[in-house]
Design an enzyme around this catalytic site. Structure first.
Site, mmCIF file in Angstrom:
data_model
loop_
_atom_site.group_PDB
_atom_site.id
_atom_site.type_symbol
_atom_site.label_atom_id
_atom_site.label_comp_id
_atom_site.label_asym_id
_atom_site.label_seq_id
_atom_site.Cartn_x
_atom_site.Cartn_y
_atom_site.Cartn_z
ATOM 1 N N HIS A 17 36.423 -28.339 -15.078
ATOM 2 C CA HIS A 17 36.062 -28.791 -13.728
ATOM 3 C C HIS A 17 34.834 -29.676 -13.836
ATOM 4 O O HIS A 17 33.702 -29.212 -13.755
ATOM 5 C CB HIS A 17 35.815 -27.591 -12.802
ATOM 6 C CG HIS A 17 35.621 -27.966 -11.367
ATOM 7 N ND1 HIS A 17 35.867 -27.093 -10.328
ATOM 8 C CD2 HIS A 17 35.212 -29.122 -10.797
ATOM 9 C CE1 HIS A 17 35.616 -27.696 -9.175
ATOM 10 N NE2 HIS A 17 35.198 -28.926 -9.435
ATOM 11 N N HIS A 19 33.924 -33.876 -12.747
ATOM 12 C CA HIS A 19 34.355 -35.175 -12.207
ATOM 13 C C HIS A 19 33.705 -36.266 -13.034
ATOM 14 O O HIS A 19 32.465 -36.313 -13.125
ATOM 15 C CB HIS A 19 33.937 -35.298 -10.743
ATOM 16 C CG HIS A 19 34.510 -34.215 -9.878
ATOM 17 N ND1 HIS A 19 35.621 -34.409 -9.092
ATOM 18 C CD2 HIS A 19 34.152 -32.912 -9.711
ATOM 19 C CE1 HIS A 19 35.912 -33.273 -8.459
ATOM 20 N NE2 HIS A 19 35.040 -32.344 -8.817
ATOM 21 N N HIS A 201 41.138 -28.366 -5.688
ATOM 22 C CA HIS A 201 39.912 -27.773 -5.149
ATOM 23 C C HIS A 201 40.293 -27.041 -3.867
ATOM 24 O O HIS A 201 40.805 -27.669 -2.921
ATOM 25 C CB HIS A 201 38.907 -28.861 -4.776
ATOM 26 C CG HIS A 201 38.183 -29.489 -5.916
ATOM 27 N ND1 HIS A 201 38.815 -30.081 -6.981
ATOM 28 C CD2 HIS A 201 36.848 -29.632 -6.143
ATOM 29 C CE1 HIS A 201 37.901 -30.564 -7.810
ATOM 30 N NE2 HIS A 201 36.692 -30.306 -7.326
ATOM 31 N N GLU A 204 36.136 -23.902 -1.564
ATOM 32 C CA GLU A 204 34.719 -24.147 -1.855
ATOM 33 C C GLU A 204 33.922 -23.843 -0.585
ATOM 34 O O GLU A 204 32.868 -23.203 -0.643
ATOM 35 C CB GLU A 204 34.521 -25.607 -2.311
ATOM 36 C CG GLU A 204 33.101 -25.958 -2.733
ATOM 37 C CD GLU A 204 32.967 -27.398 -3.272
ATOM 38 O OE1 GLU A 204 33.974 -28.134 -3.297
ATOM 39 O OE2 GLU A 204 31.848 -27.772 -3.666
ATOM 40 N N ASP A 283 30.952 -29.272 -12.758
ATOM 41 C CA ASP A 283 31.378 -30.039 -11.579
ATOM 42 C C ASP A 283 30.890 -31.490 -11.625
ATOM 43 O O ASP A 283 31.672 -32.389 -11.922
ATOM 44 C CB ASP A 283 30.914 -29.330 -10.289
ATOM 45 C CG ASP A 283 31.793 -29.628 -9.084
ATOM 46 O OD1 ASP A 283 32.787 -30.362 -9.237
ATOM 47 O OD2 ASP A 283 31.479 -29.124 -7.992
ATOM 48 N N ASP A 284 29.631 -31.739 -11.298
ATOM 49 C CA ASP A 284 29.084 -33.106 -11.238
ATOM 50 C C ASP A 284 27.705 -33.111 -11.894
ATOM 51 O O ASP A 284 26.680 -33.277 -11.211
ATOM 52 C CB ASP A 284 28.943 -33.537 -9.766
ATOM 53 C CG ASP A 284 30.285 -33.618 -9.063
ATOM 54 O OD1 ASP A 284 31.002 -34.593 -9.313
ATOM 55 O OD2 ASP A 284 30.608 -32.693 -8.295
HETATM 56 N N1 HPA Z 1 34.172 -30.639 -4.247
HETATM 57 C C1 HPA Z 1 34.959 -31.533 -3.686
HETATM 58 N N2 HPA Z 1 35.005 -32.787 -4.077
HETATM 59 C C2 HPA Z 1 34.232 -33.186 -5.070
HETATM 60 C C3 HPA Z 1 33.394 -32.292 -5.695
HETATM 61 C C4 HPA Z 1 33.370 -30.963 -5.258
HETATM 62 O O1 HPA Z 1 32.637 -30.078 -5.751
HETATM 63 N N3 HPA Z 1 32.749 -32.993 -6.656
HETATM 64 C C5 HPA Z 1 33.200 -34.254 -6.613
HETATM 65 N N4 HPA Z 1 34.093 -34.370 -5.648
HETATM 66 ZN ZN ZN Z 2 34.746 -30.430 -8.125
#
Ligand code: HPA
Ligand code: ZN
Length: 348
Positions: A17, A19, A201, A204, A283-284
């Site tokens: 996970h 991006h 996803h 969240e 994640d990012d």
């Molecule tokens: N959630 C949804 N979209 C996203 C995320 C995330 O954590 N990171 C990059 N795009």
């Molecule tokens: Zn994500």
């Protein structure tokens, strides 16, 4: 750096996970913005990297994405994402890219996929680390553009277009509030028919009904985040029984979704104690001041995990991955062996 942090850094890790746009170095954001004539509100993009919710994060994510103007930019991003990950023990990654806004302004999916694959191949030649791609639908653009992206991807795959062999699957990301995941059923159905793997996803910032729709309507084999899953004990039991993986991003949930004030309050340890296949991911990372070492270190500290717990988490990444059996076995062996060697060093 402590010996423990250094061992965590060197432990081979899987990431499912992440991006690719969320790995962009701040210096690359600035350079590509200059190259492509994109105005940034500041010369130091890291000043923008503080969020109060998923949707305020997405505003920044979209700004960062917008600096990617052509095939070479995607290649550079992909290359740098691997080189930066390898510094933190990345051994294998399945990475998302979300091209909706680029397709919307006339970029061709063929160039985006070819660029990403070119950058990943160059990094793989240099580092030996393989990274595969998951094409994400951006929920904010709605089901029409999502289906069009999958149709174009299918067309490119059938034509054997450059880089399509790196695209393993389809995902779904971006805003959750006010969006019904069931609206994306046609796109996921087509992807499944074409042999693409599926994940999305869900949960969240939404209740477990969306997680259930992810597996039962969209046919997903994994769920990204799935943070609300344990609010539904029956669905949780299904995930346990069927070993449906979750790609959990605890620090992202603090820094992006603001789901909990402190990491110590995140349900990650309860998820694992409940028997869920809850993997660990960033994640990012570049947009949240994170890397895989810090993700592992902070989780180990917050939840009082042992070294062997952390090796088990890394191994769960292999089980949850879409590697074929031979590659999964080899990677499992490597993590186990390195885990034992590094663990022995720590107890010396
Ligand atoms: N959630 C949804 N979209 C996203 C995320 C995330 O954590 N990171 C990059 N795009
Ligand atoms: Zn994500």
């Amino acid at each position: 750096m402590t010996a423990l942090t250094s061992a965590l850094q060197r432990l081979p890790k899987v990431e499912l996970h992440c991006h690719v746009e969320g790995t962009m170095r701040p210096s690359t954001v600035v350079e590509l913005a200059g190259k492509n004539g994109i105005a940034l509100p500041t010369e130091d993009p890291t000043q923008l990297y503080r969020y109060t919710s998923l949707d305020t994060f997405l505003e920044i994510f979209w700004l960062v994405q917008s600096v990617l103007g052509d095939r070479d930019d995607w290649a550079r991003l992909a290359y740098e994402s691997v080189v930066d990950g390898v510094e933190h023990g990345l051994a294998y990654r399945e990475t998302f890219f979300t091209p909706a806004r680029h397709l919307d302004v006339g970029q061709d999916l063929a160039d985006i996929v070819a660029g990403l694959a070119e950058g990943l191949a160059a990094a793989e030649d240099e580092t030996g680390v393989r990274v595969m791609l998951i094409a994400d639908i951006d929920r904010a653009y709605g089901p029409g553009p999502g289906l069009e992206m999958v149709e174009r991807l299918v067309e490119l795959r059938r034509a054997g277009a450059a880089g399509t062999e790196r695209v393993l699957g389809l995902g779904l990301d971006s805003t959750e509030l006010g969006v019904d995941p069931r609206d994306f059923a046609a796109a996921f159905e087509l992807a499944g028919r074409e042999g693409l793997r599926r994940t999305s996803h869900q949960g969240e910032v939404t209740p477990p009904t969306t997680i259930q729709a992810g597996i039962d309507v969209l046919g997903c084999e994994r769920i990204d985040h799935g943070l609300s899953l344990m609010d539904d004990p029956e669905l949780t039991q299904r995930f346990v029984d069927e070993r449906i993986p979750l790609t959990v991003c605890p620090n992202s949930n603090i820094r992006i979704a603001n789901a909990f004030p402190r990491l110590e309050e995140h349900p990650y340890p309860r998820m694992r104690e409940r028997g869920l296949l809850a993997t660990l991911n960033t994640d990012d990372p570049a947009l949240t001041d994170l890397d895989l070492t810090e993700e592992y270190r902070s989780v180990m500290e917050a939840f009082g995990y042992t070294w062997n717990d952390m090796v088990a988490i890394a191994l769960d990444g292999v089980e949850a991955s879409w590697l074929d059996d031979d590659d999964a076995r080899a990677l499992r062996g490597r993590i186990t062996e390195e885990g034992e060697r590094l663990g022995a060093e720590l107890t010396d």
